[in-house]
Design a protein around this motif. Structure first.
Motif, short mmCIF file in Angstrom:
data_model
loop_
_atom_site.label_atom_id
_atom_site.label_comp_id
_atom_site.label_asym_id
_atom_site.label_seq_id
_atom_site.Cartn_x
_atom_site.Cartn_y
_atom_site.Cartn_z
N ASN A 7 14.95 62.15 81.75
CA ASN A 7 16.39 62.03 81.20
C ASN A 7 16.33 62.22 79.74
OD1 ASN A 7 16.58 59.15 83.33
ND2 ASN A 7 15.47 58.20 82.16
N VAL A 38 24.98 62.30 79.30
CA VAL A 38 23.32 61.85 80.05
C VAL A 38 22.75 62.68 81.55
CG1 VAL A 38 23.61 59.92 81.83
CG2 VAL A 38 21.55 60.23 81.03
N ASN A 40 19.54 63.69 84.15
CA ASN A 40 18.56 62.76 84.65
C ASN A 40 18.70 63.35 86.01
OD1 ASN A 40 19.87 61.31 86.17
ND2 ASN A 40 20.18 59.83 84.80
#
Length: 88
Positions: A7, A38, A40
């Motif tokens: 992540n 973000v 991931n």
């Protein structure tokens, strides 16, 4: 077999506050800017917005008696970039 999970998040925030009191007047101002992204493995290596705020607040008050004021307030809550629907 090993799976690598990761992540990555990048967030920034800026807060500004101004306060002034003179004679029987009181004026408070506040600004907040926040933005975050973000990435991931669930997002297929694409950055997605996870925080986006722009908040402006202002309050002006005038003293009538020792512990009595009348006041007016302004508050703006919005975001800086368009919102998205990230469905998988």
């Amino acid at each position: 077999m090993y799976f690598v999970k990761y992540n990555l998040a990048i967030n920034g925030s800026l807060n500004y506050f101004a306060y002034r009191k003179w004679n029987r007047n009181l004026w408070k101002n506040e600004a907040t800017l926040a933005y975050g992204m973000v990435r991931n493995e669930a997002t297929f290596d694409k950055f997605q917005k996870n925080d986006d705020r722009l908040v402006l607040s202002s309050l002006f008050a005038r003293q009538i008696k020792k512990n009595l004021y009348y006041a007016g307030a302004f508050d703006l809550n919005t975001q800086m970039t368009p919102g998205y629907d990230y469905t998988l």
